[in-house]
Write an enzyme that holds these catalytic residues in place. Structure first.
Site, short mmCIF file in Angstrom:
data_model
loop_
_atom_site.label_atom_id
_atom_site.label_comp_id
_atom_site.label_asym_id
_atom_site.label_seq_id
_atom_site.Cartn_x
_atom_site.Cartn_y
_atom_site.Cartn_z
N THR A 65 47.61 -61.53 -16.84
CA THR A 65 48.26 -61.10 -18.08
C THR A 65 49.66 -60.53 -17.81
OG1 THR A 65 47.40 -58.86 -17.96
CG2 THR A 65 46.05 -60.48 -19.15
N GLY A 66 50.08 -60.55 -16.56
CA GLY A 66 51.36 -59.91 -16.22
C GLY A 66 52.57 -60.75 -16.57
N TYR A 67 53.71 -60.16 -16.30
CA TYR A 67 55.00 -60.80 -16.60
C TYR A 67 55.10 -62.15 -15.89
CZ TYR A 67 60.07 -61.35 -16.88
OH TYR A 67 61.33 -61.84 -17.11
N ARG A 120 39.67 -58.22 -16.24
CA ARG A 120 39.19 -56.93 -15.73
C ARG A 120 38.62 -56.08 -16.86
NH1 ARG A 120 42.69 -53.33 -13.99
NH2 ARG A 120 44.42 -54.23 -15.16
N LYS A 144 53.88 -54.87 1.01
CA LYS A 144 53.63 -56.32 1.03
C LYS A 144 53.34 -56.78 2.47
CE LYS A 144 55.75 -57.49 -3.39
NZ LYS A 144 56.80 -58.16 -4.17
N ARG A 200 50.13 -58.73 4.05
CA ARG A 200 50.27 -59.93 4.91
C ARG A 200 49.46 -59.77 6.20
NH1 ARG A 200 56.28 -62.60 5.26
NH2 ARG A 200 56.61 -62.91 3.02
P1 NDP Z 1 53.23 -56.71 -14.00
O1 NDP Z 1 53.76 -55.31 -13.98
O2 NDP Z 1 53.53 -57.54 -15.18
O3 NDP Z 1 51.64 -56.60 -13.77
C1 NDP Z 1 50.91 -57.74 -13.44
C2 NDP Z 1 49.43 -57.51 -13.63
O4 NDP Z 1 48.92 -56.66 -12.62
C3 NDP Z 1 49.00 -56.80 -14.90
O5 NDP Z 1 49.16 -57.62 -16.04
C4 NDP Z 1 47.55 -56.54 -14.56
O6 NDP Z 1 46.81 -57.73 -14.70
C5 NDP Z 1 47.64 -56.21 -13.07
N1 NDP Z 1 47.56 -54.75 -12.91
C6 NDP Z 1 48.46 -53.82 -13.27
N2 NDP Z 1 48.00 -52.59 -13.00
C7 NDP Z 1 46.78 -52.77 -12.44
C8 NDP Z 1 45.78 -51.88 -11.93
N3 NDP Z 1 45.96 -50.54 -11.96
N4 NDP Z 1 44.67 -52.41 -11.43
C9 NDP Z 1 44.49 -53.73 -11.39
N5 NDP Z 1 45.39 -54.63 -11.87
C10 NDP Z 1 46.51 -54.14 -12.37
O7 NDP Z 1 53.68 -57.47 -12.65
P2 NDP Z 1 54.95 -58.39 -12.44
O8 NDP Z 1 54.70 -59.74 -13.00
O9 NDP Z 1 56.17 -57.64 -12.84
O10 NDP Z 1 54.99 -58.49 -10.84
C11 NDP Z 1 54.29 -59.49 -10.11
C12 NDP Z 1 54.96 -59.66 -8.74
O11 NDP Z 1 56.31 -60.10 -8.90
C13 NDP Z 1 55.01 -58.37 -7.91
O12 NDP Z 1 54.72 -58.67 -6.56
C14 NDP Z 1 56.46 -57.92 -8.03
O13 NDP Z 1 56.90 -57.20 -6.91
C15 NDP Z 1 57.19 -59.25 -8.18
N6 NDP Z 1 58.44 -59.12 -8.98
C16 NDP Z 1 59.59 -59.67 -8.49
C17 NDP Z 1 60.77 -59.59 -9.21
C18 NDP Z 1 62.00 -60.24 -8.70
O14 NDP Z 1 63.07 -60.15 -9.33
N7 NDP Z 1 61.94 -60.95 -7.58
C19 NDP Z 1 60.84 -58.89 -10.50
C20 NDP Z 1 59.56 -58.40 -10.95
C21 NDP Z 1 58.41 -58.51 -10.19
P3 NDP Z 1 45.42 -57.87 -15.47
O15 NDP Z 1 45.33 -56.71 -16.43
O16 NDP Z 1 45.51 -59.20 -16.13
O17 NDP Z 1 44.37 -57.81 -14.43
#
Ligand code: NDP
Length: 313
Positions: A13-15, A36, A139, A143
């Site tokens: 559901t994330g970004y 979840r 990260k 890995r």
């Molecule tokens: P989000 O902040 O949108 O979160 C993604 C999902 O993580 C949530 O929708 C949820 O999924 C799960 N989540 C959040 N909190 C919890 C928790 N406490 N426990 C379990 N699951 C949780 O993530 P992004 O899409 O922003 O980031 C994804 C990756 O992309 C990361 O590794 C980030 O570092 C990277 N990134 C890179 C960027 C760039 O410019 N290169 C910019 C932004 C991010 P659900 O509820 O569906 O389980």
């Protein structure tokens, strides 16, 4: 042999996660999305999960707090892709993935795991400054766990998400472009790399059944999107037919401003610092152990940043 891998997306559901679900379905994979129980009455997430189901995804209930539920979810698929949060001002849950690694070990059937990376290659950030190095350090911990367990992997280094960086002309705290002014990092000429988030998802899904990407880091470097901040600004100026007023922030001024901010903001600013003053995304060549996505998948017609900016007019 043959057939496309079944995929489980965690953090769907994330970004980025929602785009991975879409790309996985579009590329014809049987796609499972972890649901979840902890999301409770978060109606936006529930509705999003239901919309995935309508599009053909299968929802599978599982929790990071319930090891066996993760194992059972993983047993349904061949490939696991994790996109849990890793941006401090939203949420940072990178180390939760250690639980996923444990579950992958026990399930024993996962042919490929893609952890939540999708940014700067953490392996090249050993000299990153505090406090933002926590993202890279965490990260790298994940890995190490993956590699120690002998789990087949692909790491996707996606560089700058366009939505975060290009819309605001690379200025922290801005996601829409000004028609008046812009502050440049130094001379604004350090090269960076920008990728539309849907393209990141499309490239990512292409890697999962590709033997060329097994146990490798894949860099997303669409050639037309290797650009400096100044070049991004010039695209925008061309689109609006107007020059912006430009000011410049020296490296030291940037670091001074950073120190006055709260922790989460400092983490983000550290990343801007390395990208726009060091040029950490584009200042190295890809070696023989690594691959570049636009070379591997030339048929993906990626979005060029000069076109990406048109949506803001
Ligand atoms: P989000 O902040 O949108 O979160 C993604 C999902 O993580 C949530 O929708 C949820 O999924 C799960 N989540 C959040 N909190 C919890 C928790 N406490 N426990 C379990 N699951 C949780 O993530 P992004 O899409 O922003 O980031 C994804 C990756 O992309 C990361 O590794 C980030 O570092 C990277 N990134 C890179 C960027 C760039 O410019 N290169 C910019 C932004 C991010 P659900 O509820 O569906 O389980």
């Amino acid at each position: 042999m043959g057939g496309k891998s079944k995929v489980l997306i965690i953090g769907g559901t994330g970004y980025l996660g929602k785009r991975l679900v879409k790309a996985s379905l579009e590329q014809g994979h049987e796609t499972y999305v972890l649901q979840r129980p902890e999301i409770g009455v978060d109606i936006e997430k529930i509705q999003m999960l239901l919309s995935f189901k309508k599009q053909g995804a299968r929802l599978v209930i599982g929790s990071f707090n319930d090891h066996q539920s993760l194992v059972e979810a993983l047993k349904l698929v061949d490939v696991a892709i994790c996109a849990v949060s890793g941006v401090h001002f939203r949420s940072h849950q990178i180390l939760l993935q250690l639980k996923l690694v444990d579950a992958i070990k026990e399930a024993g059937n996962i042919k490929r795991f893609l952890p939540s990376e999708f940014g700067t290659d953490p392996a090249r950030m050993g000299d990153a400054i505090e406090p933002g190095r926590v993202t890279f350090d965490d990260k790298m911990v994940v890995r190490k766990a993956i590699e120690d367990a002998g789990i087949p992997f692909t790491y996707v280094s996606a560089n700058c998400f366009a939505g975060y960086f290009v819309g605001g002309l690379c200025q922290p705290g801005h996601i829409l472009p000004s028609r008046e002014s812009v502050t440049l990092f130094g001379d604004g000429n350090k090269k960076s790399i920008f990728v539309d988030e849907d393209d990141i998802a499309a490239y990512t899904i292409r890697t999962i059944d590709d033997p060329r990407t097994l146990n490798k880091t894949i860099y997303l470097r669409p050639p037309a999107n290797i650009l400096s901040q100044r070049e991004i600004v010039e695209f925008w100026e061309k689109l609006i037919g107007k020059q912006l007023q430009k000011s410049s922030l020296s490296e030291q001024e940037f670091l001074n401003i950073m120190k006055e901010r709260g922790y989460a903001e400092q983490v983000g600013l550290t990343h801007y610092y390395h990208v726009f003053y060091d040029g950490c995304l584009a200042n190295f060549e890809i070696n023989n152990e690594e691959e570049e996505a636009s070379v591997l998948y030339p048929d993906i017609k990626y979005i060029k940043m000069e076109d990406y900016l048109k949506q803001y007019i």
